[in-house]
Motif scaffolding. Structure first.
Motif, short mmCIF file in Angstrom:
data_model
loop_
_atom_site.label_atom_id
_atom_site.label_comp_id
_atom_site.label_asym_id
_atom_site.label_seq_id
_atom_site.Cartn_x
_atom_site.Cartn_y
_atom_site.Cartn_z
N GLU A 150 -31.76 108.56 26.61
CA GLU A 150 -31.49 107.74 27.79
C GLU A 150 -32.79 107.24 28.41
N TRP A 151 -33.81 108.10 28.42
CA TRP A 151 -35.11 107.71 28.98
C TRP A 151 -35.67 106.50 28.22
N GLN A 152 -35.63 106.58 26.89
CA GLN A 152 -36.16 105.48 26.08
C GLN A 152 -35.31 104.23 26.24
N ARG A 153 -33.99 104.38 26.27
CA ARG A 153 -33.12 103.22 26.40
C ARG A 153 -33.36 102.49 27.71
N ARG A 154 -33.47 103.24 28.80
CA ARG A 154 -33.67 102.60 30.11
C ARG A 154 -35.03 101.91 30.20
N LEU A 155 -36.03 102.48 29.56
CA LEU A 155 -37.34 101.82 29.54
C LEU A 155 -37.28 100.51 28.76
N THR A 156 -36.68 100.53 27.59
CA THR A 156 -36.66 99.33 26.76
C THR A 156 -35.72 98.27 27.30
N GLN A 157 -34.86 98.62 28.26
CA GLN A 157 -34.00 97.63 28.90
C GLN A 157 -34.62 97.04 30.16
N SER A 158 -35.88 97.40 30.43
CA SER A 158 -36.57 96.90 31.62
C SER A 158 -37.70 95.96 31.21
N ARG A 159 -37.90 94.91 31.99
CA ARG A 159 -38.98 93.96 31.69
C ARG A 159 -40.35 94.58 31.95
N TYR A 160 -40.45 95.33 33.04
CA TYR A 160 -41.72 95.94 33.43
C TYR A 160 -41.47 97.36 33.92
N VAL A 161 -42.57 98.11 34.05
CA VAL A 161 -42.48 99.47 34.57
C VAL A 161 -43.57 99.66 35.62
#
Length: 325
Positions: free
Chosen positions: A220-231
């Motif tokens: 879930e951590w990786q999925r939510r990161l890759t679904q975001s334009r920026y962090v």
């Protein structure tokens, strides 16, 4: 060949060790890693393709004296681990890149040649630790490069590219949020974090707030990161995972922290996660306005306190001509 790596139960320390594992696996075909660590770090080590065995053990118990009941109990538990995981006894080297009391204790209990780090301090010779083999690593070497250099020295291969490859599969996901925001490791007090949240809400930027809804597990951590334009994050697990996956944005570090501990983006990505560790650029009002301007392509109105504007102008003046008043 098999190598055993002993690691503390600290998830924030896992991702920075991945480039060294990737280097070694490429330089030595057929090399396999056994990792001994605690339960929190174990699930992250399992994500690296060169790791084929993760052994979960409470390493802190190994610091108990062998002459005490606690030491006797942990001794029996350790023997059971070795019996249940015979690959550990096949390891040619037992490597401790961390030098903590618990990792040293575990390394010395394995059959392979124990290897550790000697860090010189203030021009003095490094303090000798009871490893079979010890490699001097400069204190000012970045944490990623320190582990990479250690494994390269032990296994005798060359590092041709200092830009790291974390070895993780980078799969594209549909973007659903503008910004993943993790306030946990930001070097700000509560008012600074509240200021960032308020400004993001005012500009209509869509946010995935990890502080409000923490991911339940690594996928879930990786999925939510890759679904975001920026962090926007601090120097923690979120920052390192974003760097490993090539997610751009800002990693806010404490003053002068980036040189030896800041995140380094994977060489497989052209987009960078930028470390900021100098005032005023690592202050909350500057950080949030910077990320807002990037996300909105400069269309959002800029809101800065007068004091911050004065500091920013002074900093710009110094950087333009290289002189102070």
């Amino acid at each position: 060949m098999r190598i055993a790596i002993v690691a503390p139960d600290l998830p924030d320390e896992v991702i920075p060790s991945f480039p060294a594992l990737t280097d070694a696996a490429r330089a030595k075909p057929g090399l396999a890693f056994s990792i001994i660590t605690g339960p929190a770090a174990a699930e992250w080590f399992r994500r690296h393709p060169a790791v084929d065995e993760v052994v979960v053990f409470d390493l802190s118990e190994l610091t108990a004296s062998r002459w005490t009941p606690a030491g006797w109990r942990v001794g029996r538990a350790w023997k059971e681990v070795l019996r249940d995981h015979p690959k550990l006894e096949e390891a040619e080297y037992a490597i401790d890149p961390y030098g903590l009391p618990e990792t040293l204790a575990a390394t010395k209990r394995l059959r392979g040649t124990s290897v550790g780090v000697a860090r010189p301090s203030k021009g003095k010779l490094p303090t000798r630790q009871p490893y079979d083999s010890q490699y001097p690593i400069p204190e000012d070497l970045h944490r990623i490069q320190a582990v990479r250099v250690l494994l390269a020295a032990v296994l005798e291969y060359s590092l041709y590219d200092l830009n790291p490859d974390y070895g993780l599969s980078i799969e594209a996901e549909p973007v659903v949020t503008d910004l993943l925001f993790d306030p946990a490791a930001l070097p700000f007090d509560a008012s600074g974090v509240d200021l960032i949240r308020r400004r993001l809400e005012q500009t209509g930027v869509s946010i995935d707030d990890v502080g409000a809804q923490p991911p339940a597990e690594p996928d879930e951590w990786q999925r939510r990161l890759t679904q975001s334009r920026y962090v926007l994050t601090g120097n923690n697990l979120t920052g390192w995972l974003a760097a490993a996956l090539g997610i751009p944005g800002v990693c806010v570090c404490a003053d002068d922290e980036a040189k030896t501990n800041g995140v380094i983006t994977t060489r497989r990505s052209k987009q960078k996660l930028i470390n900021v560790d100098r005032r005023p650029m690592n202050q909350p009002e500057i950080v949030v306005e910077s990320i807002i301007q990037v996300i909105t392509h400069g269309e959002a109105p800029i809101e800065l306190p007068e004091e911050s504007e004065a500091v920013e102008s002074a900093a710009d003046g110094e950087s333009s001509d290289g002189r102070g008043e």
